[in-house]
Scaffold this active site. Structure first.
Site, PDB file in Angstrom:
ATOM      1  N   CYS A  64     -11.773 -46.285  39.245  1.00 45.92           N
ATOM      2  CA  CYS A  64     -11.708 -46.004  40.686  1.00 45.92           C
ATOM      3  C   CYS A  64     -10.483 -46.668  41.324  1.00 45.92           C
ATOM      4  O   CYS A  64     -10.207 -47.838  41.073  1.00 45.92           O
ATOM      5  CB  CYS A  64     -12.986 -46.505  41.365  1.00 45.92           C
ATOM      6  SG  CYS A  64     -13.025 -46.124  43.127  1.00 45.92           S
ATOM      7  N   CYS A  68     -12.646 -52.686  45.722  1.00 43.92           N
ATOM      8  CA  CYS A  68     -13.843 -53.406  46.172  1.00 43.92           C
ATOM      9  C   CYS A  68     -14.071 -54.609  45.226  1.00 43.92           C
ATOM     10  O   CYS A  68     -14.286 -54.414  44.022  1.00 43.92           O
ATOM     11  CB  CYS A  68     -15.052 -52.484  46.150  1.00 43.92           C
ATOM     12  SG  CYS A  68     -14.720 -50.897  46.946  1.00 43.92           S
ATOM     13  N   CYS A  71     -16.905 -54.770  42.436  1.00 47.41           N
ATOM     14  CA  CYS A  71     -17.271 -53.586  41.642  1.00 47.41           C
ATOM     15  C   CYS A  71     -16.691 -53.577  40.228  1.00 47.41           C
ATOM     16  O   CYS A  71     -15.495 -53.803  40.027  1.00 47.41           O
ATOM     17  CB  CYS A  71     -16.840 -52.331  42.397  1.00 47.41           C
ATOM     18  SG  CYS A  71     -17.430 -50.823  41.592  1.00 47.41           S
ATOM     19  N   CYS A 108     -30.352 -40.284  42.615  1.00 53.15           N
ATOM     20  CA  CYS A 108     -29.081 -40.557  43.290  1.00 53.15           C
ATOM     21  C   CYS A 108     -27.936 -40.532  42.283  1.00 53.15           C
ATOM     22  O   CYS A 108     -27.942 -41.282  41.310  1.00 53.15           O
ATOM     23  CB  CYS A 108     -29.155 -41.906  43.991  1.00 53.15           C
ATOM     24  SG  CYS A 108     -27.620 -42.310  44.845  1.00 53.15           S
ATOM     25  N   CYS A 139     -29.797 -37.379  46.305  1.00 49.53           N
ATOM     26  CA  CYS A 139     -28.892 -38.298  46.993  1.00 49.53           C
ATOM     27  C   CYS A 139     -27.608 -38.354  46.176  1.00 49.53           C
ATOM     28  O   CYS A 139     -27.649 -38.216  44.950  1.00 49.53           O
ATOM     29  CB  CYS A 139     -29.531 -39.682  47.085  1.00 49.53           C
ATOM     30  SG  CYS A 139     -28.461 -40.902  47.897  1.00 49.53           S
ATOM     31  N   CYS A 199     -27.915 -42.895  53.844  1.00 57.91           N
ATOM     32  CA  CYS A 199     -28.372 -44.087  53.131  1.00 57.91           C
ATOM     33  C   CYS A 199     -27.228 -45.073  53.287  1.00 57.91           C
ATOM     34  O   CYS A 199     -26.130 -44.824  52.773  1.00 57.91           O
ATOM     35  CB  CYS A 199     -28.624 -43.753  51.660  1.00 57.91           C
ATOM     36  SG  CYS A 199     -28.923 -45.216  50.635  1.00 57.91           S
ATOM     37  N   ARG A 271     -34.555 -50.884  51.328  1.00 54.00           N
ATOM     38  CA  ARG A 271     -34.637 -50.956  49.855  1.00 54.00           C
ATOM     39  C   ARG A 271     -34.114 -52.294  49.314  1.00 54.00           C
ATOM     40  O   ARG A 271     -33.038 -52.746  49.724  1.00 54.00           O
ATOM     41  CB  ARG A 271     -33.819 -49.808  49.243  1.00 54.00           C
ATOM     42  CG  ARG A 271     -33.818 -49.790  47.714  1.00 54.00           C
ATOM     43  CD  ARG A 271     -33.079 -48.588  47.158  1.00 54.00           C
ATOM     44  NE  ARG A 271     -33.596 -47.357  47.679  1.00 54.00           N
ATOM     45  CZ  ARG A 271     -32.856 -46.380  48.202  1.00 54.00           C
ATOM     46  NH1 ARG A 271     -31.556 -46.488  48.254  1.00 54.00           N
ATOM     47  NH2 ARG A 271     -33.423 -45.290  48.670  1.00 54.00           N
TER      48      ARG A 271
END
Ligand code: SAM
Ligand code: DTB
Ligand code: SF4
Length: 332
Positions: A64, A68, A71, A108, A139, A199, A271
Site C-alpha cells: 500500500c 499509516c 499498518c 468485510c 462490508c 463503519c 465493536r
C-alpha cells in the site's frame, strides 16, 4: 469526599452537538459511574445479551502506498507481511460461505489500497454481489472513494463501508502523512450520500493522549449521522512499523473508550475490533458491560490473529450471550 457527580447524559437519544469538553468529561468520570451509564444507554437501544459477529478477509494484501504508522501493509515499512494481488471473486465468495457456516453475519472485504481504481471495480462488484447472494451483510474497506465509486459499490449490493478516522484530528499527522483527516471525512460523506451505512472508528495505543481519544469520539459524535458500526481497535503492534514498539494501553482505559463511544453514539454497534487476541475474557466482558456489542470472529483479522471460533464459542457460552439476528441498519 469526592464532589457529587453531575449528570452529563440525561437522555439516551442520539445528539450531534457534543463538545470536545463534554466528551473529555465523560472519560474523567469515576470508572463504575461511567460503565453504569454506558450500560444503561446500551439497554435503551439493544438487547445487551446479543453480539453482532463480523468476519474479515484481506482480498488484496500489502504494497500500500499510504504510510499509516500502525499498518503491516504499508510499502513504506519492512514488515513480515507479503504483498499479493487482488483475489478472484470465486475465492472470496468461498471464504464468505465458510464464514457464514461459522456463524458470521457480516463479511468485510479489505484491500490495501489508498483509493479504488476504476479498473478494479468490476471484480470488487462481483465479490460484493456474490457475498450478498449468500445472505450475508456486506462490508468493504478499500481506501478512498469518489461519489461515483460509492454509488457503484452500493449498486453491487454493498451494505457497509469501513473507513476509520483512526485518532483525534490533532494527532492524525503523527500517524499518517500521505492523506489528511479531511480526505477521510470526504469519503465518509460519499458513502453516506450513496445510501450505504458507515463503519467508522479508530485505534487506541498509538501513543495518543486521552484528549486525542476524546477527539476521535467527538468527531464521530458530530457527524451528520453516527456511524452504524463503530470499531475500536486496540493496536496490534507490527514489527518494522513506526508504532511496532508502542506501549500497550491499560485495559481499563480501553473499557473507558468503549463506554464513552456507547454514550456519544448510543445507537451504533460498538465493536471490540483488533486486539481481542491479547485481552482476557474478563476484560472483554467488561467491554460488553460498557456497551460493546460487536466483535470480529474467525482466526484472522486482515494480517494478524484473532481468538478464533472455539475461543469465542466458549466465551459466548460462559457469558450466556448469543449472536444478534441480522437486523436493518438504523442511521442515527
Ligand atoms: N486501506 C484501507 C484503509 O486504510 O481504510 C482499508 C484497510 S485498513 C487495514 C483498515 C483499518 O484497520 C485501519 O483504518 C485501522 O483502523 C485498522 N488497522 C490497521 N492496522 C492495524 C493494527 N496494526 N492494529 C489495529 N488496527 C489496525
Ligand atoms: C477495523 O476497524 N478493524 C479491522 C477492520 N475495521 C477493517 C481491521 C483490523 C486490522 C488489524 C491488523 C491486521 O490484521 O492487519
Ligand atoms: Fe494502506 Fe489502509 Fe494500511 Fe493505511 S491502513 S497503509 S491505507 S492498508
Amino acid at each position: 469526599m469526592n464532589a457529587p457527580i453531575t449528570r452529563l447524559t440525561d437522555s439516551a437519544q442520539p445528539r450531534h452537538d457534543w463538545t470536545l469538553e463534554e466528551v473529555e468529561a465523560l472519560f474523567e468520570l469515576p470508572f463504575t459511574e461511567l460503565v453504569f451509564r454506558a450500560a444503561e444507554v446500551h439497554r435503551r437501544w439493544f438487547d445487551p445479551t446479543e453480539l453482532q459477529l463480523s468476519q474479515l478477509l484481506s482480498v488484496k494484501t500489502g504494497g500500500c502506498p499510504e504510510n499509516c504508522g500502525y499498518c503491516s501493509q504499508s510499502q513504506h515499512f519492512k514488515t513480515a507481511t507479503a504483498a499479493s494481488k487482488l483475489m478472484d471473486a470465486d475465492t472470496v465468495i468461498a471464504a464468505a460461505r465458510e464464514a457464514k457456516a461459522g456463524g458470521a453475519q457480516r463479511f468485510c472485504m479489505g484491500a490495501a489500497w489508498r483509493d479504488v481504481k476504476d479498473r478494479d471495480l468490476p471484480k470488487v462488484a462481483a465479490m460484493i454481489s456474490g457475498v450478498k447472494a449468500l445472505g450475508l451483510e456486506t462490508c468493504a474497506t478499500l481506501g478512498m472513494l469518489t461519489a461515483d465509486q460509492a454509488k457503484a459499490l452500493k449498486a453491487a449490493g454493498l451494505d457497509y463501508y469501513n473507513h476509520n478516522l483512526d485518532t483525534g484530528p490533532d494527532y492524525y499527522d503523527k500517524v499518517v502523512t500521505t492523506r489528511t483527516y479531511q480526505d477521510r471525512l470526504d469519503t465518509l460523506e460519499a458513502v453516506r450520500d450513496a445510501g450505504m451505512s458507515t463503519c467508522c472508528g479508530g485505534i487506541v495505543g498509538m501513543g495518543e493522549t486521552r484528549r486525542d481519544r476524546a477527539g476521535l469520539l467527538h468527531q464521530l459524535a458530530i457527524l451528520p449521522s453516527h456511524p452504524e458500526s463503530l470499531p475500536i481497535n486496540d493496536l496490534m503492534p507490527i514489527e518494522g512499523t513506526p508504532l511496532g514498539k508502542s506501549e500497550p494501553v491499560d485495559g481499563l482505559e480501553f473499557v473507558r473508550m468503549i463506554a464513552v463511544a456507547r454514550l456519544v453514539c448510543p445507537k451504533s454497534m460498538v465493536r471490540i475490533a483488533a486486539g481481542r487476541e491479547h485481552m482476557s475474557k474478563e476484560l472483554q466482558s467488561l467491554c460488553f458491560l460498557a456497551g460493546a456489542n460487536s466483535i470480529f470472529v474467525g482466526a484472522r483479522l486482515l494480517t494478524t490473529n484473532n481468538p478464533g471460533r472455539d475461543n469465542d464459542d466458549a466465551l459466548l457460552a460462559d457469558l450466556k450471550m448469543r449472536p444478534m439476528g441480522s437486523r436493518a441498519a438504523q442511521p442515527a
